[in-house]
Design a protein around this motif. Structure first.
Motif, mmCIF file in Angstrom:
data_model
loop_
_atom_site.group_PDB
_atom_site.id
_atom_site.type_symbol
_atom_site.label_atom_id
_atom_site.label_comp_id
_atom_site.label_asym_id
_atom_site.label_seq_id
_atom_site.Cartn_x
_atom_site.Cartn_y
_atom_site.Cartn_z
ATOM 1 N N GLN A 165 0.834 -1.201 0.000
ATOM 2 C CA GLN A 165 0.000 0.000 0.000
ATOM 3 C C GLN A 165 0.871 1.254 0.000
ATOM 4 O OE1 GLN A 165 -3.112 0.282 -0.499
ATOM 5 N NE2 GLN A 165 -3.796 -1.829 -0.273
ATOM 6 N N PHE A 166 1.973 1.221 0.750
ATOM 7 C CA PHE A 166 2.864 2.378 0.746
ATOM 8 C C PHE A 166 3.461 2.584 -0.636
ATOM 9 C CE2 PHE A 166 7.046 4.286 0.869
ATOM 10 C CZ PHE A 166 6.773 5.468 1.523
ATOM 11 N N ASP A 167 3.958 1.515 -1.243
ATOM 12 C CA ASP A 167 4.578 1.640 -2.561
ATOM 13 C C ASP A 167 3.607 2.222 -3.578
ATOM 14 O OD1 ASP A 167 7.053 0.781 -1.847
ATOM 15 O OD2 ASP A 167 6.891 -1.211 -2.738
ATOM 16 N N ALA A 168 2.363 1.759 -3.533
ATOM 17 C CA ALA A 168 1.368 2.259 -4.488
ATOM 18 C C ALA A 168 1.082 3.734 -4.252
ATOM 19 C CB ALA A 168 0.088 1.437 -4.382
ATOM 20 N N SER A 169 0.896 4.118 -2.999
ATOM 21 C CA SER A 169 0.544 5.504 -2.680
ATOM 22 C C SER A 169 1.717 6.450 -2.906
ATOM 23 C CB SER A 169 0.062 5.601 -1.230
ATOM 24 O OG SER A 169 -1.110 4.835 -1.046
ATOM 25 N N PHE A 170 2.887 6.070 -2.416
ATOM 26 C CA PHE A 170 4.063 6.896 -2.643
ATOM 27 C C PHE A 170 4.370 6.982 -4.131
ATOM 28 C CE2 PHE A 170 8.626 7.248 -3.413
ATOM 29 C CZ PHE A 170 8.858 8.493 -2.863
ATOM 30 N N PRO A 229 15.695 17.435 -6.497
ATOM 31 C CA PRO A 229 15.829 16.530 -5.352
ATOM 32 C C PRO A 229 14.503 16.415 -4.595
ATOM 33 C CG PRO A 229 17.608 18.144 -5.382
ATOM 34 C CD PRO A 229 16.611 18.579 -6.410
ATOM 35 N N ILE A 230 14.161 15.201 -4.204
ATOM 36 C CA ILE A 230 13.001 14.936 -3.354
ATOM 37 C C ILE A 230 13.524 14.319 -2.064
ATOM 38 C CG2 ILE A 230 10.874 13.615 -3.047
ATOM 39 C CD1 ILE A 230 10.539 13.644 -6.099
ATOM 40 N N LEU A 231 13.182 14.940 -0.939
ATOM 41 C CA LEU A 231 13.585 14.440 0.377
ATOM 42 C C LEU A 231 12.338 14.049 1.156
ATOM 43 C CD1 LEU A 231 15.689 13.957 2.638
ATOM 44 C CD2 LEU A 231 15.385 16.365 3.277
ATOM 45 N N TYR A 232 12.214 12.786 1.509
ATOM 46 C CA TYR A 232 11.108 12.311 2.333
ATOM 47 C C TYR A 232 11.612 12.227 3.772
ATOM 48 C CZ TYR A 232 6.767 9.733 3.326
ATOM 49 O OH TYR A 232 5.532 9.354 3.795
ATOM 50 N N VAL A 233 11.026 13.029 4.653
ATOM 51 C CA VAL A 233 11.364 13.018 6.068
ATOM 52 C C VAL A 233 10.377 12.082 6.769
ATOM 53 C CG1 VAL A 233 11.656 14.386 8.159
ATOM 54 C CG2 VAL A 233 12.240 15.380 5.927
ATOM 55 N N VAL A 234 10.875 10.966 7.247
ATOM 56 C CA VAL A 234 10.010 9.971 7.882
ATOM 57 C C VAL A 234 9.696 10.418 9.306
ATOM 58 C CG1 VAL A 234 9.796 7.553 8.565
ATOM 59 C CG2 VAL A 234 11.034 8.156 6.465
ATOM 60 N N TYR A 255 10.809 4.269 6.854
ATOM 61 C CA TYR A 255 12.207 4.467 6.464
ATOM 62 C C TYR A 255 12.723 3.225 5.749
ATOM 63 C CZ TYR A 255 17.100 5.964 6.858
ATOM 64 O OH TYR A 255 18.385 6.341 6.579
ATOM 65 N N ASP A 256 12.388 2.044 6.282
ATOM 66 C CA ASP A 256 12.779 0.796 5.614
ATOM 67 C C ASP A 256 12.096 0.676 4.259
ATOM 68 O OD1 ASP A 256 14.334 0.102 7.825
ATOM 69 O OD2 ASP A 256 12.677 -0.946 8.796
ATOM 70 N N TYR A 257 10.799 1.008 4.209
ATOM 71 C CA TYR A 257 10.071 0.963 2.938
ATOM 72 C C TYR A 257 10.757 1.859 1.901
ATOM 73 C CZ TYR A 257 5.905 -1.036 5.337
ATOM 74 O OH TYR A 257 5.021 -1.816 6.034
ATOM 75 N N LEU A 258 11.062 3.093 2.316
ATOM 76 C CA LEU A 258 11.613 4.065 1.379
ATOM 77 C C LEU A 258 12.996 3.670 0.879
ATOM 78 C CD1 LEU A 258 10.347 7.327 2.989
ATOM 79 C CD2 LEU A 258 10.248 6.854 0.553
ATOM 80 N N ARG A 259 13.819 3.154 1.764
ATOM 81 C CA ARG A 259 15.143 2.741 1.314
ATOM 82 C C ARG A 259 15.038 1.631 0.272
ATOM 83 N NH1 ARG A 259 18.760 1.878 6.570
ATOM 84 N NH2 ARG A 259 16.856 0.865 7.270
ATOM 85 N N ALA A 260 14.094 0.716 0.478
ATOM 86 C CA ALA A 260 13.882 -0.345 -0.513
ATOM 87 C C ALA A 260 13.338 0.238 -1.818
ATOM 88 C CB ALA A 260 12.929 -1.396 0.046
ATOM 89 N N THR A 261 12.414 1.197 -1.699
ATOM 90 C CA THR A 261 11.836 1.830 -2.889
ATOM 91 C C THR A 261 12.898 2.595 -3.667
ATOM 92 O OG1 THR A 261 9.682 2.027 -1.819
ATOM 93 C CG2 THR A 261 10.096 3.484 -3.679
ATOM 94 N N ILE A 262 13.768 3.316 -2.956
ATOM 95 C CA ILE A 262 14.836 4.072 -3.611
ATOM 96 C C ILE A 262 15.760 3.133 -4.378
ATOM 97 C CG2 ILE A 262 16.901 5.461 -3.149
ATOM 98 C CD1 ILE A 262 15.252 6.779 -0.850
ATOM 99 N N ALA A 296 15.750 9.778 1.678
ATOM 100 C CA ALA A 296 14.928 9.606 2.877
ATOM 101 C C ALA A 296 15.787 9.835 4.108
ATOM 102 C CB ALA A 296 14.332 8.196 2.912
ATOM 103 N N VAL A 297 15.195 10.479 5.105
ATOM 104 C CA VAL A 297 15.875 10.692 6.380
ATOM 105 C C VAL A 297 14.826 10.538 7.485
ATOM 106 C CG1 VAL A 297 15.518 13.200 6.280
ATOM 107 C CG2 VAL A 297 17.352 12.266 7.698
#
Length: 202
Positions: free
Chosen positions: A101-106, A121-126, A134-141, A151-152
């Motif tokens: 669900q996160f991957d689809a929405s993000f 640059p896009i910075l996602y602040v978790v 944060y784990d989701y985003l690192r995998a997505t990146i 992501a930070v």
């Protein structure tokens, strides 16, 4: 602007000009466009038990007036040096959303921003207490292979639970300044902006 965490959360004590994003803009003497809506998430909104809300910030980011479907925002009028996203707290109000669900929405929001703003640059602040994102985003990146997507985390201990909190346990100005201070170095690096040493964070 609430004085105590035990105060009820009301619009009367909300002040986006004292929130961390605007504090950061003042620190850099930067123009900004702020898109904010209380209770909204990226997958689902506050208190929603369904897996995914129909309307979240992923839709509102494209609107001129976020409660109205039209007119849509004219992205061509303004190209930022950096896009900063902080979403997640409301998503976790009824449990942790799934990676799917996160991957689809993000992915929807990311695709819109890339389509409209190009390679900025896009910075996602978790947010605090949303460590899974944060784990989701690192995998997505890693999957996207986008060197301008970052992501930070805002780690939970960044705010204390007394003097840093205002109404409804939301960070007050002191808490927001701490949050801003944690993100400023990343924005300076990603946007290529100098970091003034003599400028207050407020």
């Amino acid at each position: 602007e609430g004085k105590s965490p035990k105060e009820p959360f009301t619009p009367e004590t909300e002040n986006c000009d004292l929130a961390w994003g605007c504090i950061i803009a003042r620190y850099f003497d930067a123009d900004y466009t702020l898109i904010a809506h209380s209770g909204q998430g990226i997958v689902r909104n506050w208190g929603i038990r369904e897996e995914r809300s129909e309307i979240t910030m992923r839709e509102r980011v494209a609107r001129t007036f976020d409660m109205e479907e039209t007119p849509l925002w004219d992205f061509a009028q303004y190209r930022p040096d950096i896009v900063v996203i902080k979403l997640g707290t409301n998503d976790f109000s009824t449990g942790m959303p799934s990676r799917e669900q996160f991957d689809a929405s993000f992915g929807e929001m990311y695709a819109l921003l890339r389509r409209r703003y190009g390679d900025v640059p896009i910075l996602y602040v978790v947010p605090q207490n949303c460590d899974a994102y944060y784990d989701y985003l690192r995998a997505t990146i890693r999957t996207l292979g986008d060197p301008n997507l970052h992501a930070v985390p805002h780690l939970a201990p960044i705010n204390d639970q007394t003097d840093d909190l205002g109404a409804g346990y939301h960070p007050n100005l002191r808490g927001q300044c701490k949050m801003a201070a944690a993100v400023i170095p990343y924005i300076a690096t990603l946007a290529g902006w100098p970091m003034p040493q003599d400028r207050p964070i407020r």
